[in-house]
Write a protein that holds these residues in place. Structure first.
Motif, PDB file in Angstrom:
ATOM      1  N   ASN B 218      58.087  29.619 151.910  1.00 43.06           N
ATOM      2  CA  ASN B 218      58.151  29.713 150.456  1.00 43.06           C
ATOM      3  C   ASN B 218      59.511  29.325 149.895  1.00 43.06           C
ATOM      4  O   ASN B 218      59.807  29.654 148.745  1.00 43.06           O
TER       5      ASN B 218
ATOM      6  N   MET C 178      59.208  33.509 144.801  1.00 42.59           N
ATOM      7  CA  MET C 178      59.163  32.590 145.946  1.00 42.59           C
ATOM      8  C   MET C 178      59.676  33.304 147.204  1.00 42.59           C
ATOM      9  O   MET C 178      59.088  34.295 147.604  1.00 42.59           O
ATOM     10  N   GLU C 179      60.786  32.835 147.812  1.00 42.41           N
ATOM     11  CA  GLU C 179      61.256  33.497 149.031  1.00 42.41           C
ATOM     12  C   GLU C 179      62.329  34.545 148.771  1.00 42.41           C
ATOM     13  O   GLU C 179      62.732  35.254 149.687  1.00 42.41           O
ATOM     14  N   GLY C 202      55.154  32.223 142.584  1.00 39.09           N
ATOM     15  CA  GLY C 202      54.955  31.480 143.824  1.00 39.09           C
ATOM     16  C   GLY C 202      53.484  31.202 144.037  1.00 39.09           C
ATOM     17  O   GLY C 202      52.669  31.442 143.161  1.00 39.09           O
ATOM     18  N   ASN C 206      53.070  33.056 149.428  1.00 36.43           N
ATOM     19  CA  ASN C 206      53.897  33.976 148.660  1.00 36.43           C
ATOM     20  C   ASN C 206      53.177  35.303 148.498  1.00 36.43           C
ATOM     21  O   ASN C 206      53.801  36.364 148.391  1.00 36.43           O
ATOM     22  N   THR C 211      56.061  38.133 149.751  1.00 41.60           N
ATOM     23  CA  THR C 211      57.099  37.469 150.542  1.00 41.60           C
ATOM     24  C   THR C 211      58.488  37.812 150.013  1.00 41.60           C
ATOM     25  O   THR C 211      59.392  38.152 150.791  1.00 41.60           O
TER      26      THR C 211
END
Lengths: 245, 245, 245, 245, 245, 245, 245, 245
Positions: B218, C178-179, C202, C206, C211
Motif C-alpha cells: 500500500n 494507505m500504508e 486506500g 488497505n 493496514t
C-alpha cells in the motif's frame, strides 16, 4: 534550482541556512491549500507526479494539473470516472479520456524511443480495466506496449498460442483475478521480470482479490513480484522503469 | 536437444509424435522418484533450478544436485540449516556454506560482468538473514551487490548518509520487518525499480510479517513491487533479471 | 451536588442510603427515554459529554443538546452530515457547522489560555476530513492548533520543510491512510508525544484502514500511541488532555 | 557537534558540502557491522536509544552498550531473558537485572525530579510481566511510578478501592488481557490521558491479545490511546514524555 | 439385523418400540467408554469406519480395532506416527505400517475389481505425505491407483509429459501446496471429476495451506471440488466412491 | 459484614465515609502482592472464586487457596497440569486431582439437592478433556451430571439412542470440535436451554476451534448460546446457575 | 397425532412402516413449495416456529403464517421492514407491527404467568433495535420484561443506579456494540445467567460487531454465554426457556 | 481438426511447425477483442464453454454466444439478471430465461439418457437461487434432477421423510447457508459422493457464507467435497461428470 544548487549556494555564503530552507520549500512544492504539489518528483524519481483521481473533486484535479511544472511526458490522471471527466473537460479542453482505462492524459502520448516493449497479459475479459490502466500508464511514460488479453489457464492453449509475443517482451505484466494461476504458469515459461497484478474479479472466497494476491505471492515459479490489488498503474510504473533501463 | 529441435524432427518425419513425446520427457526431466528434476529451466528461464532446502533430507539434496546438468553458475541451495549442511558435506566436499544466509553454493561465485549493482538495504539488525539470502543469491547469479544495513526510519539520518550508494544502484532491494516503512521512504527518493521484502521480525500485531507486507503493498510511493514474507531469494532472482537486462 | 456531597450527607444522617441512591441517579443523568444523558462527565472526566451524531436522528440530537447542563466550552457534535445539520438548524439557530470536519458546535469557540499548541499533520489530501474533525475538536476544547497538511513520505522534503512547526508542538497528531508510514518518520524526529490516527483512505489490501493501523501499532519509532481508524475526535481528546497538563 | 552546527559551518565556508555530509554520518552513528547505533537519538527524541534484547546475541548487546555515548539516565535493555543476562553479566558487571520485567539497566535509576507519577494498573496476575516492563522503563527514564495490580472488572470493588491512587496520577497506563474491559471502565472515571496496553493473556478467541487490542481501540470511553500487544515499554515511553511535560 | 429388520419386527408385533430402540443401540454401536464405535457405517455409507489416529492413545486404537466388526477390506488407521505404531504393534502383529503415508492397515490390501483407476497428482516433493495418505486409502478401499508426482507448473512440461496417464483416470486427485495453481491447469485439460487437496507446504503468506485452499476454491477451471488442507484421506474417500460407481 | 452493612453503618453515623471506604477494601479483598483475592464473590455472584491454574505457579495457587474464605462447596482449580498438581500436593494434602478434567478440588464434592441434572454431550472422543472440565465444575457446584459422550452426527443413530437422557435434562451442554454440527442437531430436538462449547479439535481450516465456534453462533436451531473455545468451565458455570434456579 | 402415537400404531400393527413414514411426513410438515413448514416444533422445542422475515417476500410470509397450526402464543415474525409490513398488512389485518423491534405479531401478547422477569440491558442508544427485538420476542413468548437502556461503562454510575432492577431478574440479557465491555461489568455484579448480545454498532476496527463478540466470549467474568451479532431474537429465545423453567 | 490431427499432419510433413502453431490458434479460439472464446473446450473437457454473465454486457454475451460452435447441448449462461436478459432477448429470440436460477439457455434442454439422477438438497428457503442454478446447470448438461428443498436440521424429521429420494441418487448436492450443518448430517447417512455448496445466507459471524464453507470443509462425516460460496454451477458441473460416468 536543484537541492544541490541550493546547498552549494549555502557553501558559497550566498545563502543563509534559514533562507536556504525557505527556498528549498518554495522551489519544490506548490501549496494549494487542499494539496501540496510535489514539484521535484521528476528530478528525484525520474517520473513527474501522477494525479490519483479517486477522492478528489474535478476542481481539485484541475487545480493540481495547472500547478504542475512543464514536463516532457503527458500529465496522467488515474481512477477518473467518466462523470468527473465530463465535469473537468471544459477547464482542460486538451485533455483526452481513455474510457476503458478510466484514465486521462493531458499532452501527446510520446513515441517510444526503442522497440523494447512491455507485454500486458490478462486471464479474462473482466480484468480489462486494470490492464488498460497499466497499458495507458506505460504508454504515457513512453513505452511500447503489447496487449495479450483473455489467455487464462482454463484454456491454456490460448496462452501457448501467444507465447512468442510474451517471451519477446523486456518485462511482462500478468493481470488476473479469481485464483490468479496465470502468473505462475507464465512465470515458469519466461526469462524476464514478471510483475503480477491481482484483480478483484471473483466472488465468495475470492475476497475481492485477496485470493489472487496470495496466489501470486506464493508462486512456485521464481521471478515474480507483486503489487496491490487492481493496481495496474503501479505495475506499469515499475515496468516502465525496467523497460527504460 | 531443445523442444524446437524435437518438433522440427517431427516435421521432418524423423520422429513420430509418440516418440517425440517420450523424448521431450526424457531430455527435460530427471525422475529421481522423490523428485522430478527440471533440466530445461536454464533454457526456459535463463537461470538453472535452485534447490529449496527446507523440507528435504540431506540425502535428497545431494541426489538432486548430482542429477543437475552442468551449469556456468554455482548450484545454489537456500533455506539450509547448519545441521543439514554438516550432514551432506561429506558427499559434496566442494560445497561452501554461507551461514548468515543459510545458503550453500557448489561451484565458484562468478565475477560480475559489469559494474551495475544491486543495493540490498535493511531496516534493522534482525533483518540480516533475509538480506544475506538475497545478497548470496544475487552473487551466485553473477551480480555485484552493495549491502546497506540497519538504516531504518527511526533514525532517518542513517539512511540519508547512505543515499548515494542506494541511488547508484540499477535496482534496489529493501528489506524490513516491524512496520516496514523504510520501503516507502526509499521509494520516494530513487528513480530505479525497488523490490520490497517484508520480514517476520516483530511481535503482536506484526502477525509474523503480515504488517510489513501490507505496508509495502500500500505504499504511497510508486515503483515498489513486493515478494512473500522473508523471501530474500525471490527478490534477488527478480533483481538479477533486471540488473542483467 | 457532587457524589461526595451526597455521601457526606449520608454520613451526617441527613440522607438515608435509599434516598442517596435515588439522588445520585437524579443529579447525574437525564433520562430522555432514547438516551440517558451523563450529567457528571465534566466533573469526572474534565470534559463535558460530546454528541456522536452518527446513528441519531436530528430530533434526538436536539433533545440531547437541550438536556445538557451549562458548560464553559461549546457543545460539540461529531459525525454530523450536512443533511442532518440542515434538519436540526431551525431548532438550534446558534449552531455552527464545520463542513470539512463534519462537526457542529453550539457556543463560541474558546480562546486558548496558552501558546502551547497541538500540531495536526496529514499524509495526503484525502485525510483532511479526519484531520479537521481532530482540529475542530481540539479547538472546541480550548486548544491552539497548527495544521500541517499533505506532507506524506512519497515527497519527504515536504515534511522536512515543516519540521520546525511540528517540533514546536506540545503534542503531535499524525493522520495517514494507505500504508501510514508518516507516523514512523515523524516519530523518529520529535521528542514529544505522538498520537497516530489511521484513516480508511486506500484500496485493495488497505482493508479500509487496517493496514495503516497495523503500521502505526508496529512502528520502529518509539513514543507513538494509536486510536481507532478515522477517529480524529479521539486523538484530539487525548491530545487536549496532554496539551492542557 | 549537532546537525545545526555542521550546517552553520557549511554556511561559514569552513566545511564543504561533501565534508559536511561525511561528518554528519560520522558524528551521528556508530557502525558496528551488525548494527548502526544511533548516536543522536537523545538530541532528536529527548531519550537515548534503548536496546531491544530479543533476537540479539549477548555479544551484540554488550557491543552496542559499549558503543553508546555517555548519558544521564541508565542504559535500558528490554526483552532480555535470564539466560542471556547470565551470559553477558561478566562483560557488564555493573548491570542490574529486573527479572519480573525481563529488563536490564546499566547505571543507577534516577531520582524523579517531581512528585508527578505514572499509575500502572493491571487487570490480572498474568499481566504482571508487561506491567513491570512498563514500570521499570518509566523509572529508568526518571519517573515516579505507582503500581495498582489485579483490579480487573470481574471484581470491580477492587478497582474502586484504588481509585484515588489512579485518579491522582498525571498519566495512567492500563494493562489487560482477555477481553481488556478494564481500560474502558478506568477511562470513564478519570480526567487524565490513558494509555492502554493489551496483553496476550487468554486462550481461544483471545487470539494472543487481538481481542484486548480491539476492545481498547473501540472503547466507548474517550481519552484512550493504544500500543501494540504486550508493549509495556512503548506505553511507558509515551507516558514518560507526558509525565515530564 | 439392520435397522429395517428391526422396524419390520416392530410392525410385526414381535418387538415393542422400547425394545426396538434398545436393540437399535445395541446392534449398531459398541460403547468402549472412551469411544462409541459405529458398527453400521458400512451398511449406511458403504465403507467401514476408519480410525483417525491423531489424538488417540495406542491403547485406544487397539481397543477400537478389536471392537470393529469383520469387514471385507482392511481396517485403516490414518495420521498414525511411527512411534505410536511401534507401541501398538505387539498387540496387532498383523498390522502393516505405511511410513510415507503415516497410515496402518490391518488385513490384506484388496485386489481392485476393475482397471478403472484414480490418478494421484502432486505439484512438489513436499506434498508426498498427503499424496501417500490418499493413495493408501484408495488402495485399502479396493481401487487401482496411479501416482504422478512432482509435476508443478513451474516446469509445466513435466505435467504435459504425464498427461496421458492423468487423462486416462476415472477420477483425478490433485495435491498442491504453495499457490496450488496445478489444480486449475489440470482442471482445464481433463474431462473427469477432479478433487483438489491443498497442502500446508509453504511459508509466510501461505498461511499453512490457506492460500492453496483459496486458489482451488476460486479456480477458473470448472469441475473442481475441494477438501480440507492436508486431507488426503478425505479426497481418496470421495474418489473411491466415484471410481466404484 | 456486607457492603450494605457498611453503608448502613455510615448512615447511622457509626462510620465515616473514609473509614467505610477502607473497610470495604479490607473486607472484600485479600492482597497477596501477586494477586488481589476477591472475597465477596460468593455474596455477589452466588459462587466463590475459582482458581484458573494456567499461568500461575504451584506456590501462587497454594497461596490463593489458603487466602480464600471458608465456603460450603469445594475450592475448584481448573487448567491444572498433572506436573503442577504433583508440585503443590504436599502443601494441600486434602486436594483431589481429576486427571481427565485437568482440575483439582479441595473439599468434598457436594451431594446434589435435587434430581435435576445437566447433560454433558460430546461429538467425539477427543472432546473429552473439555467435557470433563465441564462435568467436574458442575459437580463441584452441587449439580447432578449425566455424561453422553461420542454421539457426533457422522453416526447420528448414536445420538438418537441417547435422546431420552438428553431431553430429560434441565439444561444441556453440547461440546464439539471439527465442524461442530452436533449443537444444531441437538438444538432442533430439545426444549431446554443449550450451551454450546466449541473445542480446538481438528486441523487445517478448523483454525483451532474457530470453525466450530462459528457454526454454533450461526446455528439454524434456536435456543443455543455459546462460550469461548474449550471453555468447559464457563459452560458449566452458566449451566449450574440455570439448573439451580 | 404425535410421532410416538404413530410409532405405537406401527407396534400395534395398525400401520405399516411405509404408511407410518408417509404419515410422519404429512402430520409434521406443510410443504408450500417455497417452504417446508415445521408443524411439530412446539411439541419438540416447546415454542412454535418463528418466521424470519429477511429474504422472504410479503406473499411468502403470509403463506407461511396461514399454514401454521393454531398456537397459544402469537405468531412472531422478526427482521421485517416497515415496507414489507405495509405490503402484507391487507392480507393479515389482525397483525401488529412493532417498529422499534422490526417485528410483527399475529395474536394477542400473552399475560406472563409469573412475576419472574428478564432484564434487557443496553450500553447505548444505537443498540435499541436489537434490544427491542429481544424484548418483543420475550413478551411474545409470555415473559415479563424490564428494559434498562443506555447504561454503558463510559458513565458507570448510570449502571449502578439501575443495579437493583438488573439483580432482581431471573436472567439478564446484555446488549452492547463498540467494545462491549458492559457484559463483563454486569457479569461481575450478578448471580444469575447472563446472555450477551454483541451489536454491529461501531466503526473501523469494530468490524461490524466482531470486536464486541470477541470481548463477550473472552470475558473475565464467569456466567456469560453469547449469541450471534445483532441476534436479539436468539438471546430472548434462550432467556425465555430459562425464565420459564 | 483436433490438436492430434494437426500434430499428425506435422508428422506427415503436410504442415510446418509454424503453420501448425497458427492453425492450432485459429481452430481453437475465436478472438472477439473483448474475449478469446475457447472453441476446443468440449473436446478437452467434455462440456462446451459456459458463459458467466456477471460483469459482461448484454452485447458481449450475445457476441460470445454467436461465436460459439454448434453443440449438442444448450448454451448455458449463468449469473444473468432479469434486466440483462430483457436487453439481450431481441438478439436471441430463442433464449429461455430461468428466473429462479438466474440462468439462460439457448437450445432445448436434453432428455436424460438414463434414470440416474442428481439430488439437489437445500437447508432453507433462501438457498433456492443457488439450488436452482445447480439444477438448471445439471439439466442443461443432460442429467435427471430431483429437488429436495428446505429440510435443514432445525427440523430434522423433514430430512428423514425425504431420505429415500436422497439415498437413491447417484450423486448428491447439499446446499446450505447459516452454519451449514446439513452437509454433515446427510454425509453420515448416504453411500454416494456428496458435493457441498455453502451459501451466503446468514448475518453477523456468518461472514457471507464463510461459516458454512468452513463447516463443510471440516465435516466429521467423510465423502464430502466442497465448492466456492454460492457456486451452484460448479457443484452441478462436477456432479454431472460423476452422474454420467
Amino acid at each position: 534550482m536543484t537541492t544541490l544548487d541550493i546547498l552549494q549556494a549555502v557553501a558559497a555564503g550566498q545563502l543563509t541556512p534559514t533562507a536556504a530552507s525557505a527556498q528549498l520549500e518554495a522551489s519544490q512544492t506548490a501549496d494549494l491549500g487542499f494539496a501540496n504539489v510535489d514539484l521535484s518528483r521528476q528530478q528525484r524519481n525520474g517520473v513527474p507526479e501522477v494525479v490519483y483521481g479517486a477522492g478528489k473533486t474535478a476542481t481539485q484535479i484541475v487545480g493540481i494539473i495547472q500547478a504542475m511544472p512543464k514536463q516532457t511526458t503527458p500529465i496522467l490522471t488515474t481512477r477518473l470516472s467518466a462523470e468527473k471527466f465530463a465535469a473537468l473537460q471544459p477547464a482542460l479542453p486538451q485533455a483526452v479520456y481513455h474510457a476503458a482505462a478510466r484514465c486521462m492524459t493531458v499532452g501527446t502520448l510520446p513515441t517510444p524511443a526503442t522497440d523494447d516493449y512491455i507485454a500486458v497479459v490478462t486471464a479474462g475479459t473482466s480484468d480489462q480495466p486494470v490492464a488498460e490502466e497499466a497499458a495507458i500508464t506505460a504508454q504515457a511514460f513512453g513505452n511500447h506496449v503489447e496487449r495479450v488479453y483473455d489467455v487464462g489457464v482454463a484454456g491454456i492453449h490460448r496462452l501457448f498460442a501467444k507465447l512468442d509475443v510474451i517471451r519477446g517482451a523486456k518485462v511482462v505484466i500478468v493481470i488476473a483475478g479469481m485464483e490468479g494461476a496465470l502468473a505462475s504458469v507464465v512465470g515458469g515459461l519466461i526469462d524476464k521480470p514478471l510483475i503480477a497484478v491481482p484483480t478483484s474479479v471473483g466472488y465468495g472466497t475470492n475476497f475481492q482479490g485477496m485470493t489472487a494476491l496470495l496466489t501470486m505471492l506464493n508462486s512456485c515459479a521464481s521471478g515474480i513480484t507483486v503489487v496491490n490489488i487492481d493496481n495496474g498503474f503501479g505495475a506499469a510504473y515499475s515496468a516502465s522503469m525496467i523497460n527504460q533501463l
